[in-house]
Design a protein around this motif. Structure first.
Motif, PDB file in Angstrom:
ATOM      1  N   MET A 271       0.925  -1.019  -0.221  1.00 10.69           N
ATOM      2  CA  MET A 271       0.017  -0.094  -0.032  1.00 10.69           C
ATOM      3  C   MET A 271       0.858   1.247  -0.089  1.00 10.69           C
ATOM      4  SD  MET A 271      -2.696   1.296   2.955  1.00 10.69           S
ATOM      5  CE  MET A 271      -3.620  -0.310   3.065  1.00 10.69           C
ATOM      6  N   GLY A 272       0.523   2.090  -0.903  1.00 10.03           N
ATOM      7  CA  GLY A 272       1.299   3.426  -1.046  1.00 10.03           C
ATOM      8  C   GLY A 272       0.295   4.657  -0.377  1.00 10.03           C
ATOM      9  N   PRO A 273       0.969   5.854  -0.392  1.00  5.93           N
ATOM     10  CA  PRO A 273       0.077   7.033   0.073  1.00  5.93           C
ATOM     11  C   PRO A 273      -1.102   7.151  -1.191  1.00  5.93           C
ATOM     12  CG  PRO A 273       2.437   7.480   0.335  1.00  5.93           C
ATOM     13  CD  PRO A 273       2.388   6.112  -0.353  1.00  5.93           C
ATOM     14  N   GLY A 274      -0.760   7.099  -2.288  1.00  7.01           N
ATOM     15  CA  GLY A 274      -1.710   7.216  -3.451  1.00  7.01           C
ATOM     16  C   GLY A 274      -3.057   6.234  -3.340  1.00  7.01           C
ATOM     17  N   ASP A 275      -2.658   4.946  -2.531  1.00  2.59           N
ATOM     18  CA  ASP A 275      -3.779   4.165  -2.395  1.00  2.59           C
ATOM     19  C   ASP A 275      -5.131   4.494  -1.231  1.00  2.59           C
ATOM     20  OD1 ASP A 275      -1.550   1.523  -2.902  1.00  2.59           O
ATOM     21  OD2 ASP A 275      -2.762   2.434  -4.466  1.00  2.59           O
ATOM     22  N   VAL A 276      -4.298   5.302  -0.398  1.00  2.00           N
ATOM     23  CA  VAL A 276      -5.016   5.750   0.738  1.00  2.00           C
ATOM     24  C   VAL A 276      -6.756   6.458   0.497  1.00  2.00           C
ATOM     25  CG1 VAL A 276      -5.338   7.522   2.924  1.00  2.00           C
ATOM     26  CG2 VAL A 276      -3.141   6.347   2.274  1.00  2.00           C
ATOM     27  N   PRO A 277      -6.840   7.056  -0.389  1.00  2.00           N
ATOM     28  CA  PRO A 277      -8.593   7.333  -0.701  1.00  2.00           C
ATOM     29  C   PRO A 277      -9.414   6.203  -1.008  1.00  2.00           C
ATOM     30  CG  PRO A 277      -6.933   9.110  -1.647  1.00  2.00           C
ATOM     31  CD  PRO A 277      -6.239   7.853  -1.306  1.00  2.00           C
ATOM     32  N   ALA A 278      -8.655   5.233  -1.859  1.00  2.00           N
ATOM     33  CA  ALA A 278      -9.694   4.042  -2.074  1.00  2.00           C
ATOM     34  C   ALA A 278      -9.657   3.265  -1.078  1.00  2.00           C
ATOM     35  CB  ALA A 278      -8.928   3.283  -3.240  1.00  2.00           C
ATOM     36  N   VAL A 279      -8.811   3.100  -0.191  1.00  2.00           N
ATOM     37  CA  VAL A 279      -8.590   2.196   0.888  1.00  2.00           C
ATOM     38  C   VAL A 279      -9.549   2.768   1.757  1.00  2.00           C
ATOM     39  CG1 VAL A 279      -7.061   1.272   3.070  1.00  2.00           C
ATOM     40  CG2 VAL A 279      -6.328   1.009   0.604  1.00  2.00           C
ATOM     41  N   ALA A 280      -9.640   3.839   2.291  1.00  2.00           N
ATOM     42  CA  ALA A 280     -10.556   4.648   3.063  1.00  2.00           C
ATOM     43  C   ALA A 280     -11.825   4.458   2.671  1.00  2.00           C
ATOM     44  CB  ALA A 280     -10.022   6.168   3.374  1.00  2.00           C
ATOM     45  N   ALA A 281     -12.188   4.553   1.362  1.00  2.00           N
ATOM     46  CA  ALA A 281     -13.384   4.543   0.947  1.00  2.00           C
ATOM     47  C   ALA A 281     -13.956   2.949   1.294  1.00  2.00           C
ATOM     48  CB  ALA A 281     -13.577   4.858  -0.460  1.00  2.00           C
ATOM     49  N   ILE A 282     -13.431   2.107   0.846  1.00  2.00           N
ATOM     50  CA  ILE A 282     -13.475   0.561   1.135  1.00  2.00           C
ATOM     51  C   ILE A 282     -13.923   0.445   2.536  1.00  2.00           C
ATOM     52  CG2 ILE A 282     -12.687  -1.740   1.135  1.00  2.00           C
ATOM     53  CD1 ILE A 282     -11.129  -1.272  -1.417  1.00  2.00           C
ATOM     54  N   GLU A 283     -13.145   0.962   3.354  1.00  2.77           N
ATOM     55  CA  GLU A 283     -13.375   0.834   5.048  1.00  2.77           C
ATOM     56  C   GLU A 283     -14.574   1.379   5.351  1.00  2.77           C
ATOM     57  OE1 GLU A 283     -12.013  -0.765   7.364  1.00  2.77           O
ATOM     58  OE2 GLU A 283     -11.871   0.518   9.153  1.00  2.77           O
ATOM     59  N   ALA A 284     -14.792   2.651   4.685  1.00  4.46           N
ATOM     60  CA  ALA A 284     -16.193   3.313   4.977  1.00  4.46           C
ATOM     61  C   ALA A 284     -17.375   2.546   4.743  1.00  4.46           C
ATOM     62  CB  ALA A 284     -16.037   4.576   4.440  1.00  4.46           C
ATOM     63  N   SER A 285     -16.993   1.786   3.841  1.00  5.40           N
ATOM     64  CA  SER A 285     -18.250   1.115   2.992  1.00  5.40           C
ATOM     65  C   SER A 285     -18.593  -0.142   3.771  1.00  5.40           C
ATOM     66  CB  SER A 285     -17.987   0.803   1.731  1.00  5.40           C
ATOM     67  OG  SER A 285     -16.977  -0.188   1.485  1.00  5.40           O
ATOM     68  N   VAL A 286     -17.924  -0.631   4.843  1.00  4.83           N
ATOM     69  CA  VAL A 286     -17.984  -1.813   5.404  1.00  4.83           C
ATOM     70  C   VAL A 286     -18.121  -1.539   7.077  1.00  4.83           C
ATOM     71  CG1 VAL A 286     -17.183  -3.386   3.514  1.00  4.83           C
ATOM     72  CG2 VAL A 286     -15.654  -2.634   5.290  1.00  4.83           C
ATOM     73  N   GLN A 287     -17.673  -0.430   7.505  1.00 11.98           N
ATOM     74  CA  GLN A 287     -17.846  -0.201   8.620  1.00 11.98           C
ATOM     75  C   GLN A 287     -18.623   0.863   9.270  1.00 11.98           C
ATOM     76  OE1 GLN A 287     -16.222  -2.305  10.885  1.00 11.98           O
ATOM     77  NE2 GLN A 287     -14.967  -3.438   9.612  1.00 11.98           N
ATOM     78  N   ALA A 288     -19.167   0.710  10.303  1.00 12.28           N
ATOM     79  CA  ALA A 288     -19.942   1.887  10.994  1.00 12.28           C
ATOM     80  C   ALA A 288     -18.983   2.879  11.463  1.00 12.28           C
ATOM     81  CB  ALA A 288     -21.021   1.174  11.925  1.00 12.28           C
ATOM     82  N   PHE A 289     -17.959   2.445  12.099  1.00  5.02           N
ATOM     83  CA  PHE A 289     -16.953   3.376  12.852  1.00  5.02           C
ATOM     84  C   PHE A 289     -15.664   2.993  11.970  1.00  5.02           C
ATOM     85  CE2 PHE A 289     -19.540   5.022  16.079  1.00  5.02           C
ATOM     86  CZ  PHE A 289     -20.828   3.942  16.136  1.00  5.02           C
ATOM     87  N   PRO A 290     -15.491   3.379  10.841  1.00  2.58           N
ATOM     88  CA  PRO A 290     -14.420   3.234  10.158  1.00  2.58           C
ATOM     89  C   PRO A 290     -13.098   3.989  10.474  1.00  2.58           C
ATOM     90  CG  PRO A 290     -15.678   4.743   8.689  1.00  2.58           C
ATOM     91  CD  PRO A 290     -16.247   4.295  10.252  1.00  2.58           C
ATOM     92  N   TRP A 291     -11.711   3.183  10.127  1.00  2.00           N
ATOM     93  CA  TRP A 291     -10.541   4.072  10.084  1.00  2.00           C
ATOM     94  C   TRP A 291     -10.750   5.258   8.907  1.00  2.00           C
ATOM     95  CZ3 TRP A 291      -5.137   1.858  10.284  1.00  2.00           C
ATOM     96  CH2 TRP A 291      -4.795   0.959  11.670  1.00  2.00           C
ATOM     97  N   THR A 292     -10.014   6.245   9.283  1.00  2.00           N
ATOM     98  CA  THR A 292      -9.899   7.407   8.357  1.00  2.00           C
ATOM     99  C   THR A 292      -8.653   7.398   7.465  1.00  2.00           C
ATOM    100  OG1 THR A 292      -8.861   8.773   9.875  1.00  2.00           O
ATOM    101  CG2 THR A 292     -11.249   8.864  10.223  1.00  2.00           C
ATOM    102  N   ALA A 293      -9.089   8.391   6.545  1.00  2.00           N
ATOM    103  CA  ALA A 293      -7.783   8.390   5.521  1.00  2.00           C
ATOM    104  C   ALA A 293      -6.545   8.755   6.255  1.00  2.00           C
ATOM    105  CB  ALA A 293      -8.156   9.452   4.377  1.00  2.00           C
ATOM    106  N   GLY A 294      -6.665   9.445   7.329  1.00  2.15           N
ATOM    107  CA  GLY A 294      -5.546  10.033   8.331  1.00  2.15           C
ATOM    108  C   GLY A 294      -4.933   8.975   9.151  1.00  2.15           C
TER     109      GLY A 294
END
Length: 415
Positions: A271-294
């Motif tokens: 995983m690289g810094p450029g992947d963070v937006p996509a990773v955060a969006a997947i996390e948000a799509s499956v978790q009620a209290f997701p990890w943030t991009a930060g």
């Protein structure tokens, strides 16, 4: 004071963002950006938001609220927009405005055809698998909409029957009211030309529209100013079906869908810094209290082992692991909803185990919510056992807390 509302719409193939600004004198400015690419919403949405804000000389903290197309629509797309709206709402401490995607179609048609302002809008959206999403809206005296039929799922072949039945039921509408059919699902029902309606009602066909971010923003701004918004934790997509796709066997039996090409698996890379937006969006799509991009960015800076699973240029899942001196700690693992049960999670967990063994670590630890039955079953299938409980470990709805189950697997080289 100027109100700035951000609108997100990803219920279909188009990924759209819009910024609606209303000054104290009532003047409204609308900016929008769209990209038509199915399956790329998670990667594109946040960069499009930042580009749109930058073009207006604004930052995220200038936003007053964030609206999103609530659905119904594509399962993954709805989760992406809702998850991003929730994440921004939590981070910026601003309200979230869920806007019905089918109502946005009705509004879009009304804006484009003011000469049909009195017509009842029957929105018919293609839901795939020979079905349509349907809702009906009546214009009210305040320029908004009253719901005649809440969003529902209907076999496309049954639309003529629904029209005939609804026209026989008194709704307090004037005689000879017009039912104006709009949406891309209307084309699936050519039989509607010959349907007979009661009470002298007429049917006319409008354009095959889909919701767009600018219209979601227009409705969202009106709702926000009326106090019709929610806190981020109460925002949720609107689903009206419990089956989002055909199984492989059903597709092989000719029941629709596109079977996946044989032999195509997923690839893994760091995983690289450029992947963070996509990773955060997947996390948000499956978790009620997701990890943030930060959170993900901080993890990469701290040297955590981040990996993404990808196929045809799209990120399908990810994992992040902390390698301590005595054991490996799997911090987070998630797979996009439409890619689950396809071996993506298994590929990620096995790679985590391989990386731990390569560092001389024989135990892989993780925490999981006891209420997350799907995750518990997944980890148990892969040899994890519960070894403890962390009291009040996870945030839960309405300010409560949920325990975390500690699970561990002893790794064996070559397993």
């Amino acid at each position: 004071m100027t109100v700035h509302l951000l609108a997100l719409e990803t219920s279909g193939s188009v990924c759209g963002v819009a910024l609606i600004s209303r000054r104290a004198d009532g003047k409204t400015t609308v900016s929008k950006q769209e990209h038509d690419a199915t399956g790329e919403h998670a990667e594109r949405l946040l960069p499009m938001v930042d580009d749109l804000l930058a073009a207006r000389g604004l930052g995220r903290r200038d936003l007053s609220a964030v609206a999103f197309g609530q659905g119904p629509g594509g399962f993954t797309g709805l989760r992406v927009a809702c998850g991003v709206a929730q994440g921004m709402g939590f981070a910026l401490q601003i309200p979230v405005v869920p806007v019905g995607s089918l109502m946005a179609v009705a509004q879009r048609d009304a804006d484009a055809h003011p000469d049909h302002s009195k017509a009842v809008r029957v929105v018919v959206q293609d839901a795939r698998m020979g079905e349509v999403y349907l809702a009906a809206y009546v214009p009210d005296e305040e320029g908004g909409w009253s719901i005649l039929q809440a969003p529902m799922l209907l076999a496309a072949a049954d639309l003529p029957l629904w029209l005939a039945q609804v026209s026989e039921v008194p709704h307090g509408l004037p005689p000879s009211s017009t039912l104006r059919l709009v949406g891309d699902g209307v084309a699936l029902c050519p039989e509607i030309d010959g349907v007979r309606l009661g009470q002298g009602w007429l049917v006319e066909q409008g354009p095959g529209l889909r919701p767009d971010a600018a219209t979601v923003g227009k409705l969202g701004l009106a709702m926000f100013l009326q106090g019709k918004h929610v806190t981020p934790e109460h925002a949720a997509p609107l689903y009206v079906r419990d089956k989002v796709a055909f199984t492989t066997r059903e597709r092989q039996q000719g029941q629709g869908g596109n079977p996946k090409a044989p032999g195509l698996g997923v690839a893994l890379r760091p995983m690289g810094p450029g992947d963070v937006p996509a990773v955060a969006a997947i996390e948000a799509s499956v978790q009620a209290f997701p990890w943030t991009a930060g959170n993900f960015s901080d993890g990469l800076k701290a040297g955590y082992g981040g990996w993404v699973a990808h196929q045809h240029g799209r990120i399908l899942g990810f994992s992040m692991t902390l390698y301590a001196p005595d054991m490996a700690h799997l911090l987070v693992l998630a797979v996009a909803p439409d890619a689950q049960r396809e071996g993506v999670g298994t590929a990620l967990i096995r790679h985590c185990e391989k990386e731990a063994l390569a560092r001389g670590l024989s135990d892989l630890l993780l925490e999981v919510r006891p209420s997350n039955l799907q995750a518990l079953a997944f980890y148990r299938r892969h040899g994890f056992e519960r070894i403890g409980i962390r009291k009040d470990y996870y945030p839960a709805p309405e300010g409560t807390r949920e325990d975390g189950w500690v699970m561990c697997k002893t790794l064996v080289s070559g397993s």
